[in-house]
Write a protein that holds these residues in place. Structure first.
Motif, PDB file in Angstrom:
ATOM      1  N   ILE A   1       0.860  -1.175   0.000  1.00 21.93           N
ATOM      2  CA  ILE A   1       0.000   0.000   0.000  1.00 21.93           C
ATOM      3  C   ILE A   1       0.901   1.231   0.000  1.00 21.93           C
ATOM      4  CG2 ILE A   1      -0.221   0.137   2.525  1.00 21.93           C
ATOM      5  CD1 ILE A   1      -3.209   0.892   1.948  1.00 21.93           C
ATOM      6  N   ASP A   2       0.480   2.248  -0.724  1.00 19.55           N
ATOM      7  CA  ASP A   2       1.219   3.507  -0.827  1.00 19.55           C
ATOM      8  C   ASP A   2       0.425   4.565  -0.055  1.00 19.55           C
ATOM      9  OD1 ASP A   2       2.695   5.733  -1.574  1.00 19.55           O
ATOM     10  OD2 ASP A   2       2.673   5.269  -3.713  1.00 19.55           O
ATOM     11  N   VAL A   3       0.943   4.982   1.089  1.00 19.18           N
ATOM     12  CA  VAL A   3       0.267   5.938   1.969  1.00 19.18           C
ATOM     13  C   VAL A   3       0.812   7.333   1.690  1.00 19.18           C
ATOM     14  CG1 VAL A   3      -0.174   6.546   4.377  1.00 19.18           C
ATOM     15  CG2 VAL A   3      -0.014   4.144   3.713  1.00 19.18           C
ATOM     16  N   CYS A   4      -0.079   8.317   1.657  1.00 23.06           N
ATOM     17  CA  CYS A   4       0.299   9.674   1.249  1.00 23.06           C
ATOM     18  C   CYS A   4       0.959   9.555  -0.117  1.00 23.06           C
ATOM     19  CB  CYS A   4       1.215  10.338   2.274  1.00 23.06           C
ATOM     20  SG  CYS A   4       0.509  10.453   3.923  1.00 23.06           S
ATOM     21  N   SER A   5       0.234   8.919  -1.028  1.00 31.84           N
ATOM     22  CA  SER A   5       0.804   8.462  -2.292  1.00 31.84           C
ATOM     23  C   SER A   5       1.186   9.557  -3.260  1.00 31.84           C
ATOM     24  CB  SER A   5      -0.156   7.490  -2.969  1.00 31.84           C
ATOM     25  OG  SER A   5      -1.403   8.096  -3.207  1.00 31.84           O
ATOM     26  N   GLY A   6       0.701  10.759  -3.067  1.00 41.69           N
ATOM     27  CA  GLY A   6       1.062  11.829  -3.985  1.00 41.69           C
ATOM     28  C   GLY A   6       0.776  11.413  -5.410  1.00 41.69           C
ATOM     29  N   PRO A  17       8.085  -6.938 -10.680  1.00 39.56           N
ATOM     30  CA  PRO A  17       7.123  -8.046 -10.575  1.00 39.56           C
ATOM     31  C   PRO A  17       6.960  -8.608  -9.161  1.00 39.56           C
ATOM     32  CG  PRO A  17       8.633  -8.401 -12.416  1.00 39.56           C
ATOM     33  CD  PRO A  17       9.117  -7.187 -11.678  1.00 39.56           C
ATOM     34  N   ARG A  18       7.938  -8.380  -8.287  1.00 39.25           N
ATOM     35  CA  ARG A  18       7.840  -8.880  -6.909  1.00 39.25           C
ATOM     36  C   ARG A  18       6.850  -8.082  -6.067  1.00 39.25           C
ATOM     37  NH1 ARG A  18      13.538  -8.462  -4.703  1.00 39.25           N
ATOM     38  NH2 ARG A  18      12.429  -8.980  -2.810  1.00 39.25           N
ATOM     39  N   PHE A  19       6.489  -6.890  -6.537  1.00 37.85           N
ATOM     40  CA  PHE A  19       5.602  -6.018  -5.783  1.00 37.85           C
ATOM     41  C   PHE A  19       4.353  -5.704  -6.582  1.00 37.85           C
ATOM     42  CE2 PHE A  19       9.942  -4.885  -4.446  1.00 37.85           C
ATOM     43  CZ  PHE A  19       9.851  -5.174  -3.099  1.00 37.85           C
ATOM     44  N   LYS A  20       3.231  -5.615  -5.891  1.00 35.31           N
ATOM     45  CA  LYS A  20       1.989  -5.182  -6.514  1.00 35.31           C
ATOM     46  C   LYS A  20       1.381  -4.113  -5.610  1.00 35.31           C
ATOM     47  CE  LYS A  20      -2.624  -6.601  -7.824  1.00 35.31           C
ATOM     48  NZ  LYS A  20      -3.649  -7.603  -7.676  1.00 35.31           N
ATOM     49  N   ILE A  21       1.197  -2.938  -6.141  1.00 35.78           N
ATOM     50  CA  ILE A  21       0.568  -1.854  -5.379  1.00 35.78           C
ATOM     51  C   ILE A  21      -0.937  -2.146  -5.362  1.00 35.78           C
ATOM     52  CG2 ILE A  21       0.173   0.628  -5.217  1.00 35.78           C
ATOM     53  CD1 ILE A  21       3.114  -0.163  -4.820  1.00 35.78           C
ATOM     54  N   VAL A  22      -1.489  -2.421  -4.182  1.00 30.32           N
ATOM     55  CA  VAL A  22      -2.908  -2.778  -4.080  1.00 30.32           C
ATOM     56  C   VAL A  22      -3.798  -1.577  -3.801  1.00 30.32           C
ATOM     57  CG1 VAL A  22      -2.471  -5.172  -3.415  1.00 30.32           C
ATOM     58  CG2 VAL A  22      -2.715  -3.422  -1.639  1.00 30.32           C
ATOM     59  N   ALA A  23      -3.209  -0.518  -3.218  1.00 26.43           N
ATOM     60  CA  ALA A  23      -4.015   0.653  -2.878  1.00 26.43           C
ATOM     61  C   ALA A  23      -3.107   1.843  -2.625  1.00 26.43           C
ATOM     62  CB  ALA A  23      -4.875   0.388  -1.651  1.00 26.43           C
ATOM     63  N   GLY A  24      -3.703   3.008  -2.753  1.00 24.07           N
ATOM     64  CA  GLY A  24      -3.030   4.247  -2.406  1.00 24.07           C
ATOM     65  C   GLY A  24      -3.965   5.088  -1.561  1.00 24.07           C
ATOM     66  N   GLU A  55      -9.079  -0.939   9.860  1.00 23.18           N
ATOM     67  CA  GLU A  55      -9.924  -1.988   9.275  1.00 23.18           C
ATOM     68  C   GLU A  55     -10.623  -1.526   7.994  1.00 23.18           C
ATOM     69  OE1 GLU A  55     -12.249  -0.116  12.729  1.00 23.18           O
ATOM     70  OE2 GLU A  55     -10.211  -0.858  12.437  1.00 23.18           O
ATOM     71  N   GLU A  56     -10.614  -0.235   7.708  1.00 24.55           N
ATOM     72  CA  GLU A  56     -11.208   0.291   6.476  1.00 24.55           C
ATOM     73  C   GLU A  56     -10.250   0.182   5.289  1.00 24.55           C
ATOM     74  OE1 GLU A  56     -13.985   3.872   8.233  1.00 24.55           O
ATOM     75  OE2 GLU A  56     -11.880   4.323   7.858  1.00 24.55           O
ATOM     76  N   ILE A  57      -9.017  -0.156   5.569  1.00 22.86           N
ATOM     77  CA  ILE A  57      -7.968  -0.169   4.549  1.00 22.86           C
ATOM     78  C   ILE A  57      -7.760  -1.605   4.073  1.00 22.86           C
ATOM     79  CG2 ILE A  57      -5.519   0.331   4.184  1.00 22.86           C
ATOM     80  CD1 ILE A  57      -5.938   2.620   6.277  1.00 22.86           C
ATOM     81  N   PRO A  58      -7.624  -1.803   2.745  1.00 29.27           N
ATOM     82  CA  PRO A  58      -7.452  -3.164   2.214  1.00 29.27           C
ATOM     83  C   PRO A  58      -6.226  -3.874   2.790  1.00 29.27           C
ATOM     84  CG  PRO A  58      -7.619  -1.548   0.432  1.00 29.27           C
ATOM     85  CD  PRO A  58      -7.570  -0.790   1.712  1.00 29.27           C
ATOM     86  N   GLU A  59      -6.226  -5.191   2.675  1.00 27.35           N
ATOM     87  CA  GLU A  59      -5.083  -5.997   3.130  1.00 27.35           C
ATOM     88  C   GLU A  59      -3.838  -5.628   2.335  1.00 27.35           C
ATOM     89  OE1 GLU A  59      -4.927  -8.176   5.733  1.00 27.35           O
ATOM     90  OE2 GLU A  59      -6.949  -7.453   6.162  1.00 27.35           O
ATOM     91  N   PHE A  60      -2.673  -5.656   2.994  1.00 26.80           N
ATOM     92  CA  PHE A  60      -1.401  -5.376   2.337  1.00 26.80           C
ATOM     93  C   PHE A  60      -0.284  -6.059   3.111  1.00 26.80           C
ATOM     94  CE2 PHE A  60      -2.297  -1.956   5.325  1.00 26.80           C
ATOM     95  CZ  PHE A  60      -1.107  -1.826   6.028  1.00 26.80           C
ATOM     96  N   ASP A  61       0.811  -6.344   2.396  1.00 29.46           N
ATOM     97  CA  ASP A  61       1.981  -6.982   3.012  1.00 29.46           C
ATOM     98  C   ASP A  61       3.092  -5.993   3.342  1.00 29.46           C
ATOM     99  OD1 ASP A  61       0.881  -9.572   2.828  1.00 29.46           O
ATOM    100  OD2 ASP A  61       1.556  -9.733   0.753  1.00 29.46           O
ATOM    101  N   GLY A  62       3.145  -4.896   2.604  1.00 35.40           N
ATOM    102  CA  GLY A  62       4.177  -3.895   2.812  1.00 35.40           C
ATOM    103  C   GLY A  62       3.573  -2.510   2.734  1.00 35.40           C
ATOM    104  N   LEU A  63       4.181  -1.581   3.437  1.00 35.42           N
ATOM    105  CA  LEU A  63       3.684  -0.208   3.457  1.00 35.42           C
ATOM    106  C   LEU A  63       4.804   0.714   3.013  1.00 35.42           C
ATOM    107  CD1 LEU A  63       1.507   1.529   6.055  1.00 35.42           C
ATOM    108  CD2 LEU A  63       3.705   2.555   5.486  1.00 35.42           C
ATOM    109  N   ILE A  64       4.492   1.558   2.026  1.00 30.83           N
ATOM    110  CA  ILE A  64       5.411   2.620   1.631  1.00 30.83           C
ATOM    111  C   ILE A  64       4.687   3.946   1.833  1.00 30.83           C
ATOM    112  CG2 ILE A  64       6.710   1.157   0.046  1.00 30.83           C
ATOM    113  CD1 ILE A  64       5.200   2.430  -2.276  1.00 30.83           C
ATOM    114  N   ALA A  65       5.427   4.952   2.239  1.00 32.52           N
ATOM    115  CA  ALA A  65       4.786   6.248   2.488  1.00 32.52           C
ATOM    116  C   ALA A  65       5.757   7.368   2.196  1.00 32.52           C
ATOM    117  CB  ALA A  65       4.303   6.351   3.936  1.00 32.52           C
ATOM    118  N   GLY A  66       5.296   8.320   1.435  1.00 32.70           N
ATOM    119  CA  GLY A  66       6.019   9.569   1.257  1.00 32.70           C
ATOM    120  C   GLY A  66       5.481  10.526   2.313  1.00 32.70           C
ATOM    121  N   VAL A  67       6.101  10.509   3.470  1.00 32.21           N
ATOM    122  CA  VAL A  67       5.641  11.351   4.575  1.00 32.21           C
ATOM    123  C   VAL A  67       5.669  12.803   4.087  1.00 32.21           C
ATOM    124  CG1 VAL A  67       6.052  12.057   6.954  1.00 32.21           C
ATOM    125  CG2 VAL A  67       6.585   9.714   6.245  1.00 32.21           C
ATOM    126  N   PRO A  68       4.538  13.524   4.161  1.00 26.83           N
ATOM    127  CA  PRO A  68       4.516  14.898   3.652  1.00 26.83           C
ATOM    128  C   PRO A  68       5.642  15.742   4.243  1.00 26.83           C
ATOM    129  CG  PRO A  68       2.304  14.176   4.135  1.00 26.83           C
ATOM    130  CD  PRO A  68       3.232  13.110   4.668  1.00 26.83           C
TER     131      PRO A  68
END
Length: 141
Positions: A1-6, A17-24, A55-68
Motif C-alpha cells: 500500500i502507498d500511503v500519502c501516495s502523492g 514483478p515482486r511487488f503489486k501496489i494494491v491501494a493508495g 480496518e477500512e484499509i485493504p489488506e497489504f503486506d508492505g507499506l510505503i509512504a512519502g511522509v509529507p
C-alpha cells in the motif's frame, strides 16, 4: 500500500514483478488521479488518513509512504515553524502512519521524506516506535 501516495512517485520505485501496489491513500484529488492513472488496478482511498480506521484499509503486506515534507522542509522550518515542524499543517501525519503500521504489522515499511526529517522529533519517534515494534530500522540520505 502507498500511503500519502502523492503522484505515485514512491510506488513508481516499486515497479517490479515482486511487488503489486494494491491501494493508495491520498487526500489531494489531483495526486489521487495521477496515482490511479499509474496504478489502474489499485484501489484509491481518498481522504485524510487521520480519520481512517485500519480496518477500512485493504489488506497489504508492505507499506510505503512519502511522509509529507511541507512542514519538515528547511524553508518552512526557518520561515514559519521555528524548528517545530510537527506543528505544521501536515507535520503530524507520521502519527496515523505509525498507528496503521502498529495495527497491521506489515512485512516491511519504507518511509521517505526530506533529509532534515530524520533528525526531527517525528523522524526520531518513528525510528524508536518501529524498533519497539520489532522492525530493523535503517536510514539513508
Amino acid at each position: 500500500i502507498d500511503v500519502c501516495s502523492g503522484g505515485a512517485t514512491l510506488s513508481d520505485a516499486f515497479d517490479n514483478p515482486r511487488f503489486k501496489i494494491v491501494a493508495g491513500i491520498e487526500i489531494e484529488s489531483a495526486f489521487a488521479d495521477e496515482f490511479s492513472q499509474k496504478n489502474p488496478s489499485a484501489e484509491i482511498i481518498s481522504g485524510d488518513l487521520r480519520y481512517m480506521r485500519p480496518e477500512e484499509i485493504p489488506e497489504f503486506d508492505g507499506l510505503i509512504a512519502g511522509v509529507p515534507c511541507t512542514s519538515h522542509s528547511a524553508a518552512n522550518r526557518k520561515a514559519k515553524l521555528s524548528g517545530k515542524p510537527e506543528l505544521g499543517d501536515v507535520g503530524d501525519l507520521y502519527i496515523p502512519i505509525l498507528g496503521l503500521i502498529a495495527a497491521r504489522m506489515p512485512s516491511f515499511v519504507v518511509l521517505e521524506c526530506v533529509p532534515s526529517f530524520g533528525s526531527s522529533v517525528a523522524g526520531l519517534t518513528i525510528e524508536r516506535h518501529l524498533t519497539r515494534l520489532g522492525y530493523s530500522v535503517t536510514s539513508s540520505i
